[in-house]
Design a protein around this motif. Sequence first.
Motif, PDB file in Angstrom:
ATOM      1  N   PRO A  76       0.850  -1.190   0.000  1.00  0.00           N
ATOM      2  CA  PRO A  76       0.000   0.000   0.000  1.00  0.00           C
ATOM      3  C   PRO A  76       0.890   1.246   0.000  1.00  0.00           C
ATOM      4  O   PRO A  76       2.026   1.204   0.475  1.00  0.00           O
ATOM      5  N   PRO A  77       0.399   2.370  -0.524  1.00  0.00           N
ATOM      6  CA  PRO A  77       1.250   3.542  -0.727  1.00  0.00           C
ATOM      7  C   PRO A  77       1.656   4.315   0.525  1.00  0.00           C
ATOM      8  O   PRO A  77       2.563   5.109   0.494  1.00  0.00           O
ATOM      9  N   GLY A  78       0.985   4.122   1.619  1.00  0.00           N
ATOM     10  CA  GLY A  78       1.367   4.871   2.823  1.00  0.00           C
ATOM     11  C   GLY A  78       0.600   6.174   2.948  1.00  0.00           C
ATOM     12  O   GLY A  78      -0.499   6.278   2.423  1.00  0.00           O
ATOM     13  N   PRO A  79       1.165   7.141   3.632  1.00  0.00           N
ATOM     14  CA  PRO A  79       2.571   7.289   3.977  1.00  0.00           C
ATOM     15  C   PRO A  79       2.973   6.452   5.193  1.00  0.00           C
ATOM     16  O   PRO A  79       2.169   6.218   6.089  1.00  0.00           O
ATOM     17  N   PHE A  80       4.221   6.009   5.205  1.00  0.00           N
ATOM     18  CA  PHE A  80       4.796   5.252   6.310  1.00  0.00           C
ATOM     19  C   PHE A  80       6.132   5.863   6.697  1.00  0.00           C
ATOM     20  O   PHE A  80       6.891   6.309   5.830  1.00  0.00           O
ATOM     21  N   ALA A  81       6.401   5.867   7.986  1.00  0.00           N
ATOM     22  CA  ALA A  81       7.711   6.321   8.473  1.00  0.00           C
ATOM     23  C   ALA A  81       8.768   5.273   8.168  1.00  0.00           C
ATOM     24  O   ALA A  81       9.925   5.595   7.927  1.00  0.00           O
ATOM     25  N   ALA A  82       8.356   4.006   8.198  1.00  0.00           N
ATOM     26  CA  ALA A  82       9.305   2.923   7.952  1.00  0.00           C
ATOM     27  C   ALA A  82       8.575   1.682   7.470  1.00  0.00           C
ATOM     28  O   ALA A  82       7.387   1.491   7.749  1.00  0.00           O
ATOM     29  N   VAL A  83       9.307   0.856   6.743  1.00  0.00           N
ATOM     30  CA  VAL A  83       8.833  -0.453   6.312  1.00  0.00           C
ATOM     31  C   VAL A  83       9.636  -1.490   7.077  1.00  0.00           C
ATOM     32  O   VAL A  83      10.857  -1.389   7.190  1.00  0.00           O
ATOM     33  N   VAL A  84       8.939  -2.479   7.601  1.00  0.00           N
ATOM     34  CA  VAL A  84       9.562  -3.549   8.365  1.00  0.00           C
ATOM     35  C   VAL A  84       9.363  -4.858   7.608  1.00  0.00           C
ATOM     36  O   VAL A  84       8.243  -5.170   7.198  1.00  0.00           O
ATOM     37  N   ALA A  85      10.446  -5.597   7.421  1.00  0.00           N
ATOM     38  CA  ALA A  85      10.386  -6.909   6.758  1.00  0.00           C
ATOM     39  C   ALA A  85      11.159  -7.891   7.631  1.00  0.00           C
ATOM     40  O   ALA A  85      12.347  -8.124   7.429  1.00  0.00           O
ATOM     41  N   LEU A  86      10.466  -8.421   8.640  1.00  0.00           N
ATOM     42  CA  LEU A  86      11.103  -9.365   9.559  1.00  0.00           C
ATOM     43  C   LEU A  86      11.001 -10.774   9.001  1.00  0.00           C
ATOM     44  O   LEU A  86       9.907 -11.290   8.818  1.00  0.00           O
ATOM     45  N   GLN A  87      12.129 -11.363   8.717  1.00  0.00           N
ATOM     46  CA  GLN A  87      12.184 -12.734   8.236  1.00  0.00           C
ATOM     47  C   GLN A  87      11.353 -12.933   6.977  1.00  0.00           C
ATOM     48  O   GLN A  87      10.746 -13.980   6.788  1.00  0.00           O
ATOM     49  N   LEU A  88      11.335 -11.945   6.114  1.00  0.00           N
ATOM     50  CA  LEU A  88      10.574 -12.027   4.871  1.00  0.00           C
ATOM     51  C   LEU A  88      11.471 -12.236   3.659  1.00  0.00           C
ATOM     52  O   LEU A  88      11.177 -13.056   2.798  1.00  0.00           O
ATOM     53  N   LEU A  89      12.551 -11.489   3.566  1.00  0.00           N
ATOM     54  CA  LEU A  89      13.323 -11.432   2.329  1.00  0.00           C
ATOM     55  C   LEU A  89      13.857 -12.774   1.872  1.00  0.00           C
ATOM     56  O   LEU A  89      13.984 -13.011   0.671  1.00  0.00           O
ATOM     57  N   GLU A  90      14.153 -13.656   2.794  1.00  0.00           N
ATOM     58  CA  GLU A  90      14.657 -14.964   2.387  1.00  0.00           C
ATOM     59  C   GLU A  90      13.568 -15.850   1.792  1.00  0.00           C
ATOM     60  O   GLU A  90      13.853 -16.923   1.263  1.00  0.00           O
ATOM     61  N   HIS A  91      12.316 -15.414   1.859  1.00  0.00           N
ATOM     62  CA  HIS A  91      11.188 -16.212   1.359  1.00  0.00           C
ATOM     63  C   HIS A  91      10.589 -15.701   0.054  1.00  0.00           C
ATOM     64  O   HIS A  91       9.664 -16.310  -0.466  1.00  0.00           O
ATOM     65  N   VAL A  92      11.056 -14.572  -0.448  1.00  0.00           N
ATOM     66  CA  VAL A  92      10.477 -14.008  -1.665  1.00  0.00           C
ATOM     67  C   VAL A  92      11.382 -14.271  -2.859  1.00  0.00           C
ATOM     68  O   VAL A  92      12.597 -14.384  -2.710  1.00  0.00           O
ATOM     69  N   PRO A  93      10.800 -14.374  -4.058  1.00  0.00           N
ATOM     70  CA  PRO A  93      11.617 -14.650  -5.246  1.00  0.00           C
ATOM     71  C   PRO A  93      12.605 -13.531  -5.577  1.00  0.00           C
ATOM     72  O   PRO A  93      13.685 -13.790  -6.086  1.00  0.00           O
ATOM     73  N   ASN A  94      12.236 -12.273  -5.291  1.00  0.00           N
ATOM     74  CA  ASN A  94      13.090 -11.156  -5.660  1.00  0.00           C
ATOM     75  C   ASN A  94      13.166 -10.149  -4.509  1.00  0.00           C
ATOM     76  O   ASN A  94      12.410  -9.171  -4.475  1.00  0.00           O
ATOM     77  N   PRO A  95      14.089 -10.348  -3.562  1.00  0.00           N
ATOM     78  CA  PRO A  95      14.200  -9.432  -2.423  1.00  0.00           C
ATOM     79  C   PRO A  95      14.485  -7.987  -2.835  1.00  0.00           C
ATOM     80  O   PRO A  95      13.989  -7.053  -2.204  1.00  0.00           O
ATOM     81  N   VAL A  96      15.251  -7.802  -3.888  1.00  0.00           N
ATOM     82  CA  VAL A  96      15.566  -6.440  -4.330  1.00  0.00           C
ATOM     83  C   VAL A  96      14.291  -5.728  -4.785  1.00  0.00           C
ATOM     84  O   VAL A  96      14.094  -4.546  -4.492  1.00  0.00           O
ATOM     85  N   ALA A  97      13.392  -6.435  -5.464  1.00  0.00           N
ATOM     86  CA  ALA A  97      12.123  -5.830  -5.889  1.00  0.00           C
ATOM     87  C   ALA A  97      11.296  -5.415  -4.675  1.00  0.00           C
ATOM     88  O   ALA A  97      10.661  -4.358  -4.693  1.00  0.00           O
ATOM     89  N   VAL A  98      11.301  -6.219  -3.630  1.00  0.00           N
ATOM     90  CA  VAL A  98      10.574  -5.873  -2.397  1.00  0.00           C
ATOM     91  C   VAL A  98      11.157  -4.595  -1.803  1.00  0.00           C
ATOM     92  O   VAL A  98      10.438  -3.673  -1.423  1.00  0.00           O
ATOM     93  N   LEU A  99      12.481  -4.524  -1.733  1.00  0.00           N
ATOM     94  CA  LEU A  99      13.126  -3.346  -1.153  1.00  0.00           C
ATOM     95  C   LEU A  99      12.880  -2.098  -1.994  1.00  0.00           C
ATOM     96  O   LEU A  99      12.629  -1.019  -1.459  1.00  0.00           O
ATOM     97  N   ARG A 100      12.914  -2.246  -3.293  1.00  0.00           N
ATOM     98  CA  ARG A 100      12.665  -1.089  -4.176  1.00  0.00           C
ATOM     99  C   ARG A 100      11.225  -0.595  -4.074  1.00  0.00           C
ATOM    100  O   ARG A 100      10.961   0.591  -4.245  1.00  0.00           O
ATOM    101  N   ALA A 101      10.296  -1.502  -3.814  1.00  0.00           N
ATOM    102  CA  ALA A 101       8.883  -1.130  -3.731  1.00  0.00           C
ATOM    103  C   ALA A 101       8.512  -0.518  -2.385  1.00  0.00           C
ATOM    104  O   ALA A 101       7.420   0.029  -2.241  1.00  0.00           O
ATOM    105  N   ALA A 102       9.400  -0.595  -1.415  1.00  0.00           N
ATOM    106  CA  ALA A 102       9.099  -0.121  -0.055  1.00  0.00           C
ATOM    107  C   ALA A 102       8.756   1.368  -0.065  1.00  0.00           C
ATOM    108  O   ALA A 102       9.580   2.184  -0.467  1.00  0.00           O
ATOM    109  N   PRO A 103       7.538   1.721   0.373  1.00  0.00           N
ATOM    110  CA  PRO A 103       7.091   3.113   0.307  1.00  0.00           C
ATOM    111  C   PRO A 103       7.448   3.926   1.554  1.00  0.00           C
ATOM    112  O   PRO A 103       6.600   4.529   2.192  1.00  0.00           O
TER     113      PRO A 103
END
Length: 142
Positions: A76-103
């Motif tokens: 979702p677009p937010g606004p957010f002060a921070a994005v938290v991804a606890l124990q997520l990145l190792e489970h997604v096909p493209n961690p860099v895409a997740v990080l780039r999408a972080a709003p």
Amino acid sequence: MTAEAGGGEPLHPSVPERAGTGALLDLGCGAGEFARYATDRGATVTGVDLDRAAVAAAAAHVPEANFRVGDAVDPPPGPFAAVVALQLLEHVPNPVAVLRAAPAPVVVATVWGRESECDARLFAEALAPWLPQRPPRPGPPP
């Protein structure tokens, strides 16, 4: 993605130190363990997870937060002060895409294991351009 209840608890206190307690987006929120911790400390949390059952459990566990079924690469677009991804990145096909999408300007991400025992080194290398210089460790190398 979901995790066993309480599996990330040792990490919870360090997240508000880095992310603050404003509006937080919890990607891969699971059953809401971190959301409960963060809202108890004053944060406003929006959680996203692919698992419908986990989202339902999170909504029951933390009714004051907002949860939705969704993909971490389409947050979702937010606004957010921070994005938290606890124990997520190792489970997604493209961690860099997740990080780039972080709003948000701040992203707090965690992965399990020592660098020599898992792929944490790969995440560290991918995140290195956005992280402050690591202080040298005292003593001999591990």
